[in-house]
Design a protein around this motif. Structure first.
Motif, PDB file in Angstrom:
ATOM      1  N   UNK A   1       0.887  -1.274  -0.005  1.00  0.00           N
ATOM      2  CA  UNK A   1      -0.024  -0.014  -0.102  1.00  0.00           C
ATOM      3  C   UNK A   1       0.897   1.335  -0.022  1.00  0.00           C
ATOM      4  N   UNK A   2       0.320   2.387  -0.248  1.00  0.00           N
ATOM      5  CA  UNK A   2       1.197   3.628  -0.254  1.00  0.00           C
ATOM      6  C   UNK A   2       1.179   4.272   1.179  1.00  0.00           C
ATOM      7  N   UNK A   3       2.027   4.944   1.712  1.00  0.00           N
ATOM      8  CA  UNK A   3       2.105   5.620   2.874  1.00  0.00           C
ATOM      9  C   UNK A   3       0.488   6.446   3.351  1.00  0.00           C
ATOM     10  N   UNK A   4       0.133   6.420   4.282  1.00  0.00           N
ATOM     11  CA  UNK A   4      -0.921   7.479   4.485  1.00  0.00           C
ATOM     12  C   UNK A   4      -0.900   8.666   4.390  1.00  0.00           C
ATOM     13  N   UNK A   5       0.290   9.358   4.594  1.00  0.00           N
ATOM     14  CA  UNK A   5       0.601  10.807   4.455  1.00  0.00           C
ATOM     15  C   UNK A   5       1.472  11.017   3.050  1.00  0.00           C
ATOM     16  N   UNK A   6       0.792  11.221   2.172  1.00  0.00           N
ATOM     17  CA  UNK A   6       1.330  11.488   0.929  1.00  0.00           C
ATOM     18  C   UNK A   6       2.338  12.894   0.975  1.00  0.00           C
ATOM     19  N   UNK A   7       1.535  13.666   1.469  1.00  0.00           N
ATOM     20  CA  UNK A   7       2.333  15.216   1.436  1.00  0.00           C
ATOM     21  C   UNK A   7       3.342  14.963   2.257  1.00  0.00           C
ATOM     22  N   UNK A   8       3.514  14.295   3.408  1.00  0.00           N
ATOM     23  CA  UNK A   8       4.846  14.005   4.237  1.00  0.00           C
ATOM     24  C   UNK A   8       5.918  13.312   3.178  1.00  0.00           C
ATOM     25  N   UNK A   9       5.212  12.235   2.284  1.00  0.00           N
ATOM     26  CA  UNK A   9       6.146  11.496   1.617  1.00  0.00           C
ATOM     27  C   UNK A   9       6.843  12.492   0.545  1.00  0.00           C
ATOM     28  N   UNK A  10       6.119  13.339   0.102  1.00  0.00           N
ATOM     29  CA  UNK A  10       6.561  14.172  -1.142  1.00  0.00           C
ATOM     30  C   UNK A  10       7.594  15.112  -0.223  1.00  0.00           C
ATOM     31  N   UNK A  11       7.164  15.586   0.642  1.00  0.00           N
ATOM     32  CA  UNK A  11       8.274  16.708   1.539  1.00  0.00           C
ATOM     33  C   UNK A  11       9.545  15.788   1.832  1.00  0.00           C
ATOM     34  N   UNK A  12       9.443  14.480   2.368  1.00  0.00           N
ATOM     35  CA  UNK A  12      10.758  13.836   2.606  1.00  0.00           C
ATOM     36  C   UNK A  12      11.512  13.691   1.213  1.00  0.00           C
ATOM     37  N   UNK A  13      10.884  13.219   0.323  1.00  0.00           N
ATOM     38  CA  UNK A  13      11.405  12.978  -1.041  1.00  0.00           C
ATOM     39  C   UNK A  13      12.429  14.307  -1.532  1.00  0.00           C
ATOM     40  N   UNK A  14      11.472  15.206  -1.495  1.00  0.00           N
ATOM     41  CA  UNK A  14      12.022  16.676  -1.927  1.00  0.00           C
ATOM     42  C   UNK A  14      13.308  17.076  -1.225  1.00  0.00           C
ATOM     43  N   UNK A  15      13.250  16.953   0.150  1.00  0.00           N
ATOM     44  CA  UNK A  15      14.165  17.079   1.362  1.00  0.00           C
ATOM     45  C   UNK A  15      15.531  16.074   0.865  1.00  0.00           C
ATOM     46  N   UNK A  16      15.285  15.098   0.846  1.00  0.00           N
ATOM     47  CA  UNK A  16      16.510  14.117   0.662  1.00  0.00           C
ATOM     48  C   UNK A  16      17.006  14.540  -0.745  1.00  0.00           C
TER      49      UNK A  16
END
Length: 155
Positions: free
Chosen positions: A45-60
């Motif tokens: 499944x996908x992570x519950x919090x897509x906004x957080x996932x996107x933020x982490x991806x951009x930060x990393x």
């Protein structure tokens, strides 16, 4: 894919037929069935919090001096492309993606106190029970491996 438990956090999408070039991005949709070796596994499944996932991806990506890019897949699902990677013939994506990058990804994700998708302590205990040499990944079955922190991935 980079998975933890039953959740996929990152996809490595082959960009050419010989499997030497990959785009590293956030997943765009859940997977019902994944082909591993000769069989199929239960999906992720996908992570519950897509906004957080996107933020982490951009930060990393930015921490690694890369330029993340917002994209849309063919089904009009949003994702973040973190970077592309090319691997040498005979090597695997796991040879190129270092442990520090994976660890940092989950540090950023978990730093936000999200209570879902956190590995149960039992996953680390399972690793401890299975490992032959501390710090080495453990082969589970059908091309699946487990890291010391309890995350699993396909090789």
């Amino acid at each position: 894919m980079l998975v933890r438990g039953d959740t996929v956090f990152v996809r490595f999408l082959a960009q050419n037929d010989d499997g030497t070039s990959f785009e590293v991005q956030t997943p765009t949709r859940p997977e019902e069935r994944i082909r591993t070796g000769g069989g199929l596994t239960v999906g992720y499944k996908l992570p519950v919090n897509q906004k957080l996932l996107f933020s982490v991806a951009e930060t990393l990506a930015q921490e690694n001096h890369l330029q993340p890019e917002k994209k849309v897949d063919r089904f009009q699902n949003n994702c973040i492309s973190m970077f592309s990677i090319t691997i040498d013939q005979g090597k695997t994506i796991q040879d190129e993606v270092n442990e520090e990058w994976v660890t940092r990804f989950f540090e950023l994700y978990d730093a936000h106190g999200i209570s879902t998708n956190i590995i149960e302590p039992s996953m680390v205990d399972i690793y401890s029970d299975l490992c032959v040499e501390d710090g080495e990944d453990v082969y589970l079955s059908d091309g699946m491996y487990m890291r010391p922190d309890g995350t699993t991935y396909e090789r």
